[in-house]
Design an enzyme around this catalytic site. Structure first.
Site, PDB file in Angstrom:
ATOM      1  CG  HIS A 121      -0.243  -0.182   2.522  1.00 32.67           C
ATOM      2  ND1 HIS A 121       0.035  -1.429   3.025  1.00 32.67           N
ATOM      3  CD2 HIS A 121       0.233   0.696   3.426  1.00 32.67           C
ATOM      4  CE1 HIS A 121       0.637  -1.315   4.184  1.00 32.67           C
ATOM      5  NE2 HIS A 121       0.788  -0.028   4.453  1.00 32.67           N
ATOM      6  CG  ASP A 122      -0.503   4.206   1.193  1.00 28.33           C
ATOM      7  OD1 ASP A 122      -1.393   4.859   0.621  1.00 28.33           O
ATOM      8  OD2 ASP A 122      -0.709   3.525   2.206  1.00 28.33           O
ATOM      9  N   GLY A 139       4.946  -1.109   2.826  1.00 31.30           N
ATOM     10  CA  GLY A 139       4.110   0.069   2.644  1.00 31.30           C
ATOM     11  C   GLY A 139       4.892   1.367   2.605  1.00 31.30           C
TER      12      GLY A 139
END
Length: 262
Positions: A121-122, A139
């Site tokens: 994520h991200d 992440g």
């Protein structure tokens, strides 16, 4: 004739260009958009709020756009955005973003992403990178343009890898890697300037010479980080043609929050 295999399950709300090829048993969700001439291999699952550009080649069994592996995730409509002309090999897993960051995981253009690569994520991955088999980005990792990450390499959350850097096989990256350098190992060690990569990408003799001097100031002269940065900035007077490279290196190191690999 339809380019979507009859065994594929494609939500009628998905926005898929007519030139997209979808292989057998692929599953594509309602909030997915796929651009022209992209190919989706057999058994791929593309879900979530995922946007994929043009001319991508996605091999079989990839999982793109699944929920982030973050216990704080509460179902927010976060996104995955993939650019153009990427090669995404078998069993890759790319997750959407989280509300705690910008809410989007971003992959740029012309990347070569090998089997079993995980992009969490991200993350922000630039353009023309190579991520070898089983490279894993935790992440919030940022990877600059033209970076090469060796197979079985893990990159710790919130770590940044600067443009034109190279990480060797099975490395453990838990600090920021400045642009233009080579690292490898566990614990991580800086091995030198990525001279061969710069030469292959057409860096002029002046630019290469400036970066060699900057590397020596940062790693070989025993200077404090502040002193090294001050002398790196001064190199623009001697190497005006490398001003952009020097600015990139200086800005990356000065902005590092995790500290640089040194």
């Amino acid at each position: 004739m339809s380019l979507i295999h009859p065994t594929a399950i494609v939500d009628p709300q998905a926005r898929i260009d007519a030139s997209v090829t979808v292989g057998p048993y692929a599953v594509i969700g309602a909030h997915v958009a796929i651009g022209a001439r992209t190919t989706v291999g057999a058994h791929c699952v593309i879900e979530g709020h995922t946007t994929i550009g043009e001319d991508n080649q996605i091999f079989q069994f990839a999982s793109l756009g699944a929920q982030p592996q973050d216990k704080k995730y509460a179902g927010e409509p976060t996104r995955l955005v993939i650019g153009n002309r990427n090669t995404i090999r078998e069993f890759c897993t790319f997750n959407t973003g989280t509300a705690q960051d910008l809410g989007v995981t971003t992959i740029g253009d012309d990347n070569w992403i090998m089997a079993y690569v995980h992009i969490a994520h991200d993350c922000v991955v630039g353009n023309q990178t190579i991520l070898a088999n089983n490279a894993t980005l935790a992440g919030h990792v940022h990877v600059g343009d033209h970076v090469i990450i060796g197979g079985l390499t893990g990159v710790h959350q919130f770590t940044h890898v600067g443009a034109h850097a190279m990480a060797g096989f099975a490395s453990h990256i838990s600090q920021d890697v400045p642009p233009f350098v080579m690292v490898d190992g566990n614990p991580l060690a800086v091995r030198g300037l990525n001279s061969e990569g710069l030469r292959r990408r057409g860096f002029s003799a002046e630019r290469q010479a400036a970066l060699k001097q900057a590397y020596r100031l940062l790693y070989r002269h025993g200077l404090t980080l502040e002193a090294a940065l001050a002398r790196i900035v001064a190199l623009t007077g001697d190497y005006p043609g490398a001003a952009g490279d020097i600015e990139l290196l200086h800005g990356f190191v000065a902005a590092s929050r995790r500290g640089i690999a040194r």
